[in-house]
Design a protein around this motif. Sequence first.
Motif, PDB file in Angstrom:
ATOM      1  N   SER A  96       0.647   5.502   0.226  1.00 24.73           N
ATOM      2  CA  SER A  96      -0.199   6.705   0.353  1.00 24.73           C
ATOM      3  C   SER A  96       0.423   7.674   1.341  1.00 24.73           C
TER       4      SER A  96
ATOM      5  N   ILE B 122      -6.273   3.209   6.608  1.00 28.04           N
ATOM      6  CA  ILE B 122      -5.103   2.381   6.908  1.00 28.04           C
ATOM      7  C   ILE B 122      -5.488   1.243   7.872  1.00 28.04           C
TER       8      ILE B 122
ATOM      9  N   GLY C 151      -6.805   7.769  -7.901  1.00 33.36           N
ATOM     10  CA  GLY C 151      -6.047   6.667  -7.291  1.00 33.36           C
ATOM     11  C   GLY C 151      -4.792   6.377  -8.099  1.00 33.36           C
TER      12      GLY C 151
ATOM     13  N   GLU D 267     -11.820   8.422  -3.302  1.00 31.80           N
ATOM     14  CA  GLU D 267     -10.556   8.512  -4.058  1.00 31.80           C
ATOM     15  C   GLU D 267     -10.910   9.059  -5.430  1.00 31.80           C
TER      16      GLU D 267
ATOM     17  N   MET E  62      -6.043  -0.833  -1.708  1.00 32.15           N
ATOM     18  CA  MET E  62      -6.434   0.579  -1.569  1.00 32.15           C
ATOM     19  C   MET E  62      -7.901   0.675  -1.141  1.00 32.15           C
TER      20      MET E  62
ATOM     21  N   SER F 284      -9.667   2.919   0.227  1.00 30.08           N
ATOM     22  CA  SER F 284     -10.063   4.308   0.523  1.00 30.08           C
ATOM     23  C   SER F 284     -11.583   4.457   0.558  1.00 30.08           C
TER      24      SER F 284
ATOM     25  N   HIS G  59       0.872  -1.179   0.000  1.00 32.20           N
ATOM     26  CA  HIS G  59       0.000   0.000   0.000  1.00 32.20           C
ATOM     27  C   HIS G  59       0.906   1.225   0.000  1.00 32.20           C
TER      28      HIS G  59
ATOM     29  N   ARG H 104      -3.547   9.469   5.123  1.00 34.47           N
ATOM     30  CA  ARG H 104      -4.621  10.332   5.632  1.00 34.47           C
ATOM     31  C   ARG H 104      -5.799   9.437   6.004  1.00 34.47           C
TER      32      ARG H 104
ATOM     33  N   LYS I 124      -7.639   7.143   3.541  1.00 28.16           N
ATOM     34  CA  LYS I 124      -6.986   5.938   2.988  1.00 28.16           C
ATOM     35  C   LYS I 124      -7.360   4.671   3.761  1.00 28.16           C
TER      36      LYS I 124
END
Length: 381
Positions: A211, A219, A291, A288, A283, A285, A209, A214, A217
């Motif tokens: 990024s 995480i 991306g 997005e 991903m 998110s 991953h 933020r 995203k």
Amino acid sequence: MQKMKIGISCHHTYGGSGAIAAELGKALAARGHIVHFFSKSAPFRLGAFSRNIFCHEIEVMHYPLFESPFYSLALASKIADIAYYEKLDIVHAHYAIPHALSAMLARQMIEDKCSELKCFKLVTTLHGTDITVVGADRGMQDVVRLAINKSDGVTTVSAWLKDETVRMFSPKKEITVIPNFVDTSLFFRSPKPEIREQLGLGQEKIVIHISNFRPVKCIGDIIRIFYALSKRVDATLLLVGDGPERSDAEIQVRQLGIVDRVRFLGKLDDIVPLLSIADLMLMPSNVESFGLAALEAMACGVPVVATMAGGFPEFIVPGVHGYLLAPGDINGMMEKALLLLSDPGHWLECSQACVLQAKRYETALLVEQYEAYYTMLLAEA
Ligand code: GMT
């Protein structure tokens, strides 16, 4: 094609808009245009020197009376100064605020100084956060709308973002979609055995991953997906980048007892060696606009498991380039990740399809679109 003088105002920090702005500027310079960058410091992807590229770092004055430094005004003054003396044809602002707004002000400053001068055309590219986060803040809506409406041309990086912008701002001008792009002569799969060795990896599957960590995203979702996945398949998770969610993610990894399976690699500029050993890009998110990191992974033959949010469905076809699930569907994303990692035939088909799909977003093709867009605006009265 007539050579143009183009100013690019962008964020220098780790993120897709800065990467796109830097790559666009480099490609325009390689095509013979003169490019002036305006940013706080040199954009992170700028790299090697070119005689057609000039960087103007914005120096903010600190006055004891004022608490916040005047970045937007310093940027406007710098754009006005360079645009006036270098006779820029175009200023391309990446983000409505502050970049488009500062460019708008710069234009007024020039017109005020010399009303006969034909001033630059202002192009604004919306990358997402300026609409979905800043634009959604009621206190900022009118200023974002003004920046959009006072631009000569407005582009978005996906059809989804265009629709969102129209829905939220009803702009006066037609918006043109010019998607993100990737240079496939640089982003291609070239696995180097020493990379696994340097990272202390064996032959396990690699999930990646990338990024700026933020909240958007998700995480935490990545770690939960990987935790479930790691019980079913021998794998390591590489987390590239840094940002506000990193500390919480490290705590989560410790609590789940998967410290030896997750590597926090921090911000890295050269991601191709890592993408070249990766088997899957995650991903999840919750929004997005495009991306870019997913497209760059695809160029390196890495299938993507992402969400149906925003621009992903415009270039990721489920079952062909990876899978798209609803945001927050941890179990669904884990199952699809497992499917890809446990079926080598399916993985290979997806990997090859990803490489072909990325070629449709080749830098040269999309830079030509920007070039044609600038030329069209310059031809207008
Ligand atoms: O994704 C980020 O947090 C960084 C952000 C930026 O402004 O650099 O990325 C945005 O612009 C990229 C380039 O156009 C897009 O690929 C990303 O999808 C977009 N990020 C979001 O919409 C969250």
